[in-house]
Enzyme design. Sequence first.
Site, PDB file in Angstrom:
ATOM      1  CB  THR A 176      -1.069   0.090   1.135  1.00 48.46           C
ATOM      2  OG1 THR A 176      -1.883  -1.298   0.923  1.00 48.46           O
ATOM      3  CG2 THR A 176      -1.841   1.161   1.511  1.00 48.46           C
ATOM      4  CD  GLN A 233      -2.844 -10.865  -4.391  1.00 46.72           C
ATOM      5  OE1 GLN A 233      -2.104 -12.153  -4.547  1.00 46.72           O
ATOM      6  NE2 GLN A 233      -2.954 -10.300  -3.185  1.00 46.72           N
ATOM      7  CB  SER A 240       3.053  -6.837  -1.107  1.00 43.55           C
ATOM      8  OG  SER A 240       2.599  -7.551   1.327  1.00 43.55           O
ATOM      9  CG  HIS A 244       1.251  -9.980   3.872  1.00 45.24           C
ATOM     10  ND1 HIS A 244       0.750 -10.035   4.448  1.00 45.24           N
ATOM     11  CD2 HIS A 244       1.404  -8.885   3.467  1.00 45.24           C
ATOM     12  CE1 HIS A 244      -0.502  -9.457   3.578  1.00 45.24           C
ATOM     13  NE2 HIS A 244       0.366  -7.827   3.005  1.00 45.24           N
ATOM     14  CB  THR A 280      14.280   3.604  12.260  1.00 43.60           C
ATOM     15  OG1 THR A 280      14.647   4.650  13.132  1.00 43.60           O
ATOM     16  CG2 THR A 280      15.279   2.585  12.572  1.00 43.60           C
ATOM     17  CB  CYS A 337     -22.976 -10.434   2.785  1.00 45.05           C
ATOM     18  SG  CYS A 337     -24.967  -9.834   2.415  1.00 45.05           S
TER      19      CYS A 337
HETATM   20  S1  FES Z   1     -25.332  -8.762   5.591  1.00 47.02           S
HETATM   21 FE1  FES Z   1     -26.629  -8.804   3.658  1.00 47.02          FE
HETATM   22  S2  FES Z   1     -28.188  -9.707   4.476  1.00 47.02           S
HETATM   23 FE2  FES Z   1     -26.933  -9.695   6.388  1.00 47.02          FE
END
Ligand code: FES
Lengths: 134, 400
Positions: free
Chosen positions: B71, B192, B212, B214, B250, B339
């Site tokens: 980064t 990558q 990078s 790691h 450093t 999600c």
């Molecule tokens: S984060 Fe999408 S329904 Fe829970």
Amino acid sequence: MSKNISSLYSKKVMEHFSHPRNMGTIKNPSGRGRVGNPVCGDLMELQIKVEKKAGKEYIKEAKFQTFGCGAAIATSSMLTDMIVGKDLKELKKISNQTIVESLDGLPPVKQHCSVLAEEALVKAIADYKKKVKQ
Amino acid sequence: MKVYLDYSATSPVKNEVKKALLPFLENNFGNPSSIHSWGQVARTAVEKARTQVAEFLNSKPEEIIFTSGGTEADNLAVRGISNWSAKGKFQISNSKPHIITSAIEHYAILRTCEYLEKNNLAEITYLKPNKEGLITKEQVKKAVKKNTVLASVIYVNNEIGVIQPIREIGKMIEKENEKRENKIYFHTDAVQAAEYLPMNVDFLHVDLLTISGHKIGAPKGIGALYFRKDVPLRKIIFGGEQEMNLRAGTENVAGIVALGKATEVLRDKKYEIRAEKTLKLRDYFIDRVLKEISEVELNGSRQSRSPNNANFYFKYVEGESILLSLDLVGIAASSGSACTSLSLKPSHVLMATYNNAERSHGSIRFTLGEKTTKEEIDYTITNLKTIIKRLREISPLGVK
Ligand code: FES
């Protein structure tokens, strides 16, 4: 290494996620509520069968289908568990908060997922009421 | 069984690397800027590592700057050049420096460019990939303007594993530069790519390149930027005069030693040989999943693809619930689903490539590493089949 993603969630959430109750659909449901989650784009459908007994209307059967994260699936499952056997008046007490509490909580980023279940319930009941009036 | 298929997120420190770095946490703890013997031992180690990295990239030691990771190296490349050019002719001619990049860069490049754009410090063109996730040299060429100072294209995309035609773009830019007054510098984020692809900067025709630690068996917190001698880089971190006065602070001596060693280990074998086993396993994995699970698509090009990346779109199911289920049987992967991200936004890479939120939702990335075995892949496929079937039963989408 005993920690994993599942430790983000409570035992109860994982229980419902791994063994969801009342999953599927109902033949000729009395009401259905299909809602989408505007936050992340997930989807849930709740179907209910309402029966009248001793002048009361109560939920005989509830089934769900959910396209979403672990929290969304668990709250859907929990919701159906909570509403079966209840009469419609009692259902007013069920909100996303009470569902989350019954699951022993959700991580902060996942609070919005439970709204899906609450909205699906409201919609399914409204759908039922509309049908009864007709 | 425990199966780690998230090597693009991070990899374990290799044994030889660990052995090389440990003395610099213990007896050889000196500060390379000190003139006493402790300092000189550390200084010698840092310069040896610089030579190792330089040899790996076929560059000169003085063209390597150690940073805190990929980064920072990306930030230094983009801001280091735009800082220089903003002070130069573009200020006088009243135009901003122009940067060409892609919509599928790592956030280290993307967010830096967005920052410059928002603060009126540069003008940015974000190139859209085609449906394979590829950026073409023609696209880059078309985007070139009079005030273009930098083009930055990711070598291997971290999510969908697509290998971009860096060498072709580099050669094209070199040709463009022959007819231009001000030069366009060409940077690639090769974080990558280092393990499995050619990393010779002359072969690639790049002026700047990021690596990078790691991702190649060194610890987290160390990276490097290669910059060709004539690149007018300006520092972005102020303080002492370390790293040829281009990066204050450093030196992370143990990390630097580790990065040097990690590149030396890679150099021991030709990249085709390093990639051979992983490539075979990846193809076996992809072929079986596409054949044995219905309604699955591969994300990103099949041909121009990193040997360690398999990224699938499983229709009608959501990524977090897949990851959760995989985790329960001991398998680690990652997802582009909204999600799974804190921002609850779908992957910008998948969105830029497919413009389909549902696709991002159901996408899972598996990345293989040197220790991955066929048994692990078999175990993953077996579990994946059960998991996808179960989640599709729960889902309201799709045909039942
Ligand atoms: S984060 Fe999408 S329904 Fe829970």
